[in-house]
Write a protein that holds these residues in place. Structure first.
Motif, mmCIF file in Angstrom:
data_model
loop_
_atom_site.group_PDB
_atom_site.id
_atom_site.type_symbol
_atom_site.label_atom_id
_atom_site.label_comp_id
_atom_site.label_asym_id
_atom_site.label_seq_id
_atom_site.Cartn_x
_atom_site.Cartn_y
_atom_site.Cartn_z
ATOM 1 N N LYS A 27 1.141 -1.226 0.449
ATOM 2 C CA LYS A 27 0.460 0.247 0.173
ATOM 3 C C LYS A 27 1.006 0.918 -0.329
ATOM 4 C CE LYS A 27 -3.684 -2.471 2.155
ATOM 5 N NZ LYS A 27 -4.382 -1.663 3.862
ATOM 6 N N SER A 28 0.417 2.792 -0.627
ATOM 7 C CA SER A 28 1.203 3.454 -0.601
ATOM 8 C C SER A 28 1.655 4.075 0.734
ATOM 9 C CB SER A 28 0.424 4.679 -0.449
ATOM 10 O OG SER A 28 -0.438 4.161 -2.183
ATOM 11 N N SER A 29 3.083 4.379 1.344
ATOM 12 C CA SER A 29 3.389 4.961 2.497
ATOM 13 C C SER A 29 3.150 5.758 3.300
ATOM 14 C CB SER A 29 5.338 5.401 2.062
ATOM 15 O OG SER A 29 6.120 4.787 1.649
ATOM 16 N N ALA A 30 2.630 4.852 4.515
ATOM 17 C CA ALA A 30 1.158 6.174 5.376
ATOM 18 C C ALA A 30 1.398 7.293 5.098
ATOM 19 C CB ALA A 30 1.133 5.460 6.599
ATOM 20 N N SER A 31 3.000 8.278 5.532
ATOM 21 C CA SER A 31 3.277 9.515 5.340
ATOM 22 C C SER A 31 2.983 10.061 3.526
ATOM 23 C CB SER A 31 5.342 9.773 5.432
ATOM 24 O OG SER A 31 5.723 8.765 4.916
ATOM 25 N N CYS A 32 2.847 9.603 2.864
ATOM 26 C CA CYS A 32 2.673 10.400 1.729
ATOM 27 C C CYS A 32 1.555 11.710 1.963
ATOM 28 C CB CYS A 32 1.511 9.596 1.062
ATOM 29 S SG CYS A 32 2.977 7.947 0.202
ATOM 30 N N LYS A 33 1.823 12.903 1.154
ATOM 31 C CA LYS A 33 1.267 14.538 1.099
ATOM 32 C C LYS A 33 -0.034 14.084 0.730
ATOM 33 C CE LYS A 33 4.437 16.719 3.846
ATOM 34 N NZ LYS A 33 5.572 17.705 3.670
ATOM 35 N N ARG A 34 -0.545 14.562 0.169
ATOM 36 C CA ARG A 34 -1.822 14.578 -0.796
ATOM 37 C C ARG A 34 -3.114 15.422 -0.562
ATOM 38 N NH1 ARG A 34 -2.436 8.751 -2.301
ATOM 39 N NH2 ARG A 34 -1.493 7.553 -1.192
ATOM 40 N N MET A 35 -2.626 16.240 0.001
ATOM 41 C CA MET A 35 -3.974 17.353 0.004
ATOM 42 C C MET A 35 -2.988 18.957 -1.003
ATOM 43 S SD MET A 35 -4.164 21.189 3.494
ATOM 44 C CE MET A 35 -1.694 21.276 2.601
ATOM 45 N N ALA A 36 -4.566 18.784 -1.219
ATOM 46 C CA ALA A 36 -4.605 19.713 -2.879
ATOM 47 C C ALA A 36 -3.600 21.362 -2.170
ATOM 48 C CB ALA A 36 -5.796 20.859 -2.855
#
Length: 409
Positions: A391-400
């Motif tokens: 799964k994608s790494s938990a610390s990914c940044k996704r906020m626009a």
């Protein structure tokens, strides 16, 4: 957004034949540089990881490529690697005079500030912002040094011939700046400035010559998808990551990904996509990110590392650009974790070599983890198979974050 095993498992059989299509970043050097890097680093990784891998010339020059014969994980795999070169476009964009470079630097800085792109990327990772401001600061420092030397020379000349002091002093400035330019391979100030300026010159839109080259690149990928291989793997590194996104978007939109053909995979490495997608007229790239992030025709995995100060590590390029659609599937985001996959001694040696670390994704790891460039490009599993359990790494940044979110119609 999380992928399940069923979503990224796109094939069940082993890979026996593969075609890898590598899209380099902003690089003025010939594609043979990448063959020699692959040859040297694959040999090191094969010794560390105990598999067999041989690199030979393919004799192909357009596009440039080489063959890899490997025995990995108990299977024999034949791979052809092609490099989609655009170094001629890069060289032309770097052909600037001394004073043109300073005008270009000011113009680029103004675009990033006025558009809000600089403020946006500052909210993500500081490393790429420092890398962007570094050339501007260093170019100004070089100019200050040149003026100080000119002042010193003028002062000395003024003791003997006051009427010549100003003329001789100012005449010193160009040679000093030329000296810095000749040694830019050590400082990389001009190279980095040209890199950012290339993206910013049209506010994030691709210049016509690059759009034409993207169309040519799409034909190469289409040809690969029509060939007798098990997987077509497109690898985009650094600036090449956003080119890969546009190439594959064009292919899918025009129906050139055949059903029942080879598995189509895309691997983006060390991406710097926000430096382009945050710009005001990057409508084409934002539309491509939005489009590709939902497609079932491919598997898209993005690998970055917090230790890479030149990349937007673990930043979802779709999400932070403000164009994430409902039902987003891609990319699956993973960390190469340089501080863990490189031994303490090796990490210490490379820690402050920022540009070298930006290429570590293409190199050997002396404490390899799951990410192994040579297993991915020459091993018996597709990209989706190799990372089906992740799964994608938990610390990914996704906020626009981007203020500019318009997309091409």
């Amino acid at each position: 957004m999380e992928q399940t095993d069923s979503e990224i498992q796109t094939a069940s059989g082993p890979v026996r034949r593969r075609r890898v299509i590598y899209v380099p970043g902003y690089d003025p050097f010939h594609a043979r540089r990448y063959r020699e890097l692959y040859r040297k680093q694959s040999r090191l990784q094969a010794e560390i990881s105990e598999y067999d891998l041989t690199v030979t010339s393919s004799g192909r020059s357009d596009p440039y490529g080489w063959h890899v014969d490997a025995r990995i994980e108990g299977a024999e795999v034949a791979t052809e690697i092609l490099v989609l070169g655009w170094s001629d476009i890069v060289k032309q964009s770097m052909d600037r005079g001394l004073w043109q470079t300073y005008v270009q630097a000011w113009h680029t800085f103004r675009i990033y500030v006025r558009s809000g792109a600089l403020a946006g990327v500052l909210m993500l990772r500081k490393g790429p912002v420092i890398a962007a401001l570094y050339p501007l600061a260093l170019l100004m420092l070089q100019l200050v040094i040149a003026l100080l030397i000119a002042w010193g020379v003028g002062t000395v000349i003024g003791l003997f011939a006051p009427w010549w002091a100003g003329v001789v002093g100012l005449a010193v400035v160009p040679p000093v700046l030329n000296w810095f330019a000749r040694h830019d391979n050590l400082l990389l100030a001009r190279y980095l400035m040209h890199n950012y300026a290339f993206s910013a010159q049209l506010g994030g839109a691709n210049p016509p010559e690059l759009e034409a080259r993207i169309a040519d690149f799409a034909e190469v990928v289409a040809e690969a998808l029509a060939s007798d291989v098990d997987e077509v793997l497109v690898v985009g590194h650094s600036s090449g990551a956003h080119l890969a996104v546009s190439i594959l978007s064009d292919l899918i939109r025009t129906g050139r990904v055949p059903e029942g053909g080879p598995v189509l995979s895309v691997l983006t490495l060390g991406h710097v996509i926000p430096m382009v997608s945050f710009l005001p007229t990057a409508d084409r790239l934002r539309a491509d990110l939005n489009f590709l992030s939902t497609r079932r025709e491919l598997v898209w995995i993005d690998v970055t590392a917090p230790g890479d100060g030149c990349a937007f590590a673990l930043c979802d390029p779709v999400g932070v650009s403000g164009v994430a659609p409902d039902g987003q599937k891609w990319p699956l985001m993973l960390s190469a974790a340089f501080s863990q996959t490189l031994s303490p001694a090796r990490w210490k040696a490379l820690r402050w070599r920022f540009f070298r670390l930006h290429f570590q994704y293409l190199c050997a790891f002396d404490q390899p983890g799951e990410y192994d460039y040579f297993r991915i490009t020459a091993g018996p599993q597709t990209l989706g198979q190799r990372f089906a359990h992740r799964k994608s790494s938990a610390s990914c940044k996704r906020m626009a974050v981007s203020r500019c979110r318009s997309m091409a119609a």
